[in-house]
Design an enzyme around this catalytic site. Structure first.
Site, PDB file in Angstrom:
ATOM      1  N   GLY A   1       0.854  -1.190  -0.102  1.00 41.38           N
ATOM      2  CA  GLY A   1      -0.031  -0.058   0.088  1.00 41.38           C
ATOM      3  C   GLY A   1       0.658   1.226   0.072  1.00 41.38           C
TER       4      GLY A   1
ATOM      5  N   CYS B   1       5.346  -6.041   1.735  1.00 44.43           N
ATOM      6  CA  CYS B   1       5.627  -4.698   1.663  1.00 44.43           C
ATOM      7  C   CYS B   1       4.933  -3.739   2.750  1.00 44.43           C
ATOM      8  CB  CYS B   1       5.180  -4.069   0.204  1.00 44.43           C
ATOM      9  SG  CYS B   1       6.021  -2.435  -0.034  1.00 44.43           S
ATOM     10  N   TYR B   2       3.812  -3.090   2.500  1.00 46.37           N
ATOM     11  CA  TYR B   2       3.339  -2.119   3.544  1.00 46.37           C
ATOM     12  C   TYR B   2       2.474  -3.300   4.609  1.00 46.37           C
ATOM     13  CZ  TYR B   2      -0.535   0.779   5.815  1.00 46.37           C
ATOM     14  OH  TYR B   2      -1.356   1.405   6.830  1.00 46.37           O
TER      15      TYR B   2
ATOM     16  N   HIS C   1       8.301  -7.557  -2.968  1.00 46.93           N
ATOM     17  CA  HIS C   1       6.955  -8.017  -3.755  1.00 46.93           C
ATOM     18  C   HIS C   1       7.335  -9.543  -4.211  1.00 46.93           C
ATOM     19  CE1 HIS C   1       4.556  -4.330  -3.189  1.00 46.93           C
ATOM     20  NE2 HIS C   1       5.822  -3.926  -3.120  1.00 46.93           N
TER      21      HIS C   1
ATOM     22  N   GLU D   1       5.339 -11.380  -5.517  1.00 50.19           N
ATOM     23  CA  GLU D   1       4.174 -11.690  -6.493  1.00 50.19           C
ATOM     24  C   GLU D   1       4.681 -10.981  -8.079  1.00 50.19           C
ATOM     25  OE1 GLU D   1       4.126  -9.283  -4.182  1.00 50.19           O
ATOM     26  OE2 GLU D   1       3.055  -7.460  -4.896  1.00 50.19           O
TER      27      GLU D   1
ATOM     28  N   ASP E   1     -16.170 -12.907 -22.314  1.00 45.91           N
ATOM     29  CA  ASP E   1     -16.731 -13.167 -21.119  1.00 45.91           C
ATOM     30  C   ASP E   1     -18.190 -13.973 -21.285  1.00 45.91           C
ATOM     31  OD1 ASP E   1     -14.512 -12.150 -20.119  1.00 45.91           O
ATOM     32  OD2 ASP E   1     -15.416 -10.017 -19.588  1.00 45.91           O
TER      33      ASP E   1
ATOM     34  N   LYS F   1      -9.848 -12.835 -15.942  1.00 44.65           N
ATOM     35  CA  LYS F   1      -9.863 -13.027 -17.469  1.00 44.65           C
ATOM     36  C   LYS F   1      -9.163 -14.147 -17.913  1.00 44.65           C
ATOM     37  CE  LYS F   1     -11.316 -10.476 -20.892  1.00 44.65           C
ATOM     38  NZ  LYS F   1     -12.794  -9.728 -21.118  1.00 44.65           N
TER      39      LYS F   1
END
Ligand code: XMP
Length: 508
Positions: free
Chosen positions: A53, A80-81, A166, A168, A224, A364
């Protein structure tokens, strides 16, 4: 189903964290940090990830959470945050770092479940201005970098782990392995989130819910709604009616392709409403881009609802809403909920039993995986984004049948050549635009004064920013030759070399 909670403190990578977890075959959902602890307790999560964040934890206006969350017996990973927040919650010291770290940084890690199978030194992605000056009591520092003495800490007895970097993002060399370790070694997940299970479970739930009633779905030909149609067809066959409004602003032959695909592959009732004339009439003389968009949107629903009113039996209404359309983000003002742009308000006079959104838990790429498993053709499943107003925003100025036809032809040639070139997979989106500009040319010995067409092709990960694609000259030359030779009314082709920003991907 096993679930991981991604508790959103407003970081930019929050959706990415959830996707990475799901890539490891574990279902993850994102909730804002304002979610009450009772909701979290009731959900039986296997693990909780605190996201990054933009704030400082010691600023009392920043997002915080009750310390009780660390006492639930659920493993926690702070990123992180989220890492600093854990330190702050447990009475460690968080301060502005003497040196901020941004970008690829080498970290050294110690023995930890989180780092099992990971070399002692590796590169991670850092982005922080605060740091943990003193870890809380009971926490062991298990990672550091040159400028960050506490880049990772743990309290294994309480199953609390935290990293300043991070994991990710792909720039973190072993980031995915770290997440995998958290999910499988710390949270002891078994990995039950697989698309085959999803299809089976969803189909049986849909059958049970719908029973012998009817379902109606608006099919746009986009990914979709197509995948939602595939799932519903598998569940209830011809109790499903798909309404496909073809406003005549799709790419060349696309309407026919959608019709053929769904009528030949799936068991369903398919209604195609051809209404190009209706749209052309409504758009006659209109040149303002916003006005055009508004008219196309309004007329689309007018036609669509009219068709729905013709259905005599009250039933369910289905939509292809996907997960990112539904997430309430913790970003910025926590009370503000992102616009649910796919959620359509039904007119009051149309009665229905309930709204069904079979894809509302999927990202998606997961929707695409389901689509492939259902046997929907590759061209549809991997379709490029196509704006709702269709070619309407790629024809500058007034829209006429003649301009649509010219643009469809030029665009089809561009697509065909790209598909044959193997260059296509490098691109996020490409198309032709008719700017409504005429210029002088020469053909044989004759002067011509005809339309100009623009080719646009971009690379991007998220469409928020985009770069113009460096298409090989020979390929551009082939497309240009073919368009000027084969499309009557075009005598000049130009290639757009503008990024976003300052331009946008589309023209209107
Ligand atoms: P821009 O032009 O904003 O486009 O840079 C970014 C992406 O969004 C798509 N786009 C739309 N999609 N309805 C949509 O469903 C719209 O009105 C619309 N306008 C732009 C565009 O094709 C690109 O992928």
């Amino acid at each position: 189903m096993e679930k991981i909670l991604v508790l959103d403190f407003g970081g930019q990578y929050n959706q990415l964290i959830a996707r990475r977890v799901r890539d490891n075959n574990v279902y993850a959902e994102i909730l804002p940090y304002t979610t009450p602890i009772e909701v979290i307790k009731a959900n039986n999560y296997k693990g909780i990830i605190f996201t990054g964040g933009p704030n400082s934890v010691y600023d009392m206006k920043s997002p915080h959470y009750t310390k009780e969350i660390l006492e639930l017996g659920i493993p926690v990973l702070g990123i992180c945050y989220g890492c600093q927040l854990i330190a702050w919650m447990c009475d460690g010291v968080v301060k502005t770092a003497p040196v901020s770290e941004y970008g690829k940084i080498e970290v050294t890690v110690k023995d930890s479940l989180l780092f099992k199978g990971i070399p002692e030194k590796s590169v991670v992605w850092m982005s922080h201005t605060d740091y943990i000056a003193q870890p809380p009591e009971h926490f062991e520092v298990v990672g550091c970098s040159k400028d960050c003495p506490c880049a990772a800490m743990q309290y294994p007895e309480k199953e609390i782990y935290a990293v300043q970097f991070h994991p990710e993002v792909t720039h973190s060399e072993y980031g995915l392995k770290m997440l995998h370790n958290f999910l499988y070694l710390v949270c002891k997940c078994s990995g039950d989130w697989v698309m085959d299970n999803f299809i089976e479970k969803t189909v049986s739930e849909l059958r049970e819910k719908i029973g012998d009633k009817r379902v109606i779905l608006g099919l746009s030909g986009g990914v979709d709604s197509s995948v939602a149609a595939g799932l519903l067809s598998r569940a209830v066959g011809d109790q499903l009616t798909c309404v496909f409004v073809d406003q005549g602003l799709m790419r060349k032959d696309e309407g026919d392709f959608v019709e053929k695909t769904f009528t030949s592959l799936f068991d369903m009732k398919f209604i195609r409403v051809n209404c190009q004339e209706h749209f052309l009439k409504a758009l006659k003389g209109v040149t303002d881009p916003e006005e055009k968009r508004k008219i196309i949107g309004t007329e689309f629903y007018k036609v669509f609802w009219e068709e729905i009113r013709k259905q005599d039996e009250k039933g369910y209404f289905a939509q292809g809403t996907i997960y990112p359309d539904c997430i309430e983000s913790g970003k910025g003002n926590a009370d503000k909920i992102k616009t649910h742009h796919n959620k359509v308000k039904m007119p009051d006079d149309i009665e229905f039993l309930d709204i069904i959104e079979p894809l509302s838990s999927l990202f998606k790429d997961e929707v695409r995986r389901v689509g492939e498993k259902l046997g929907i053709p590759h061209e549809l499943v991997w379709r490029q984004p196509f704006p709702g107003p269709g070619l309407g925003v790629r024809i500058i100025g007034e829209i006429t049948a003649e301009k649509i036809e010219i643009l469809q032809q030029a665009d089809a040639i561009f697509r065909e050549e790209m598909a044959n070139s193997e260059y296509e997979s490098n691109l996020a989106q490409f198309f032709a635009v008719l700017p409504g500009v005429k210029s002088v040319g020469v053909m044989g010995d004759h002067r011509t004064y005809e339309q100009l067409v623009i080719l646009r092709a971009v690379t991007t990960d998220d469409f928020m920013t985009a770069d113009w694609a460096r298409i090989p000259y020979e390929l551009l030359a082939r497309v240009s030759n073919r368009i000027t030779n084969e499309v009557k009314g075009i005598n000049r082709v130009v290639y757009d070399i503008t990024s976003k920003p300052p331009a946008t991907v589309e023209y209107e």
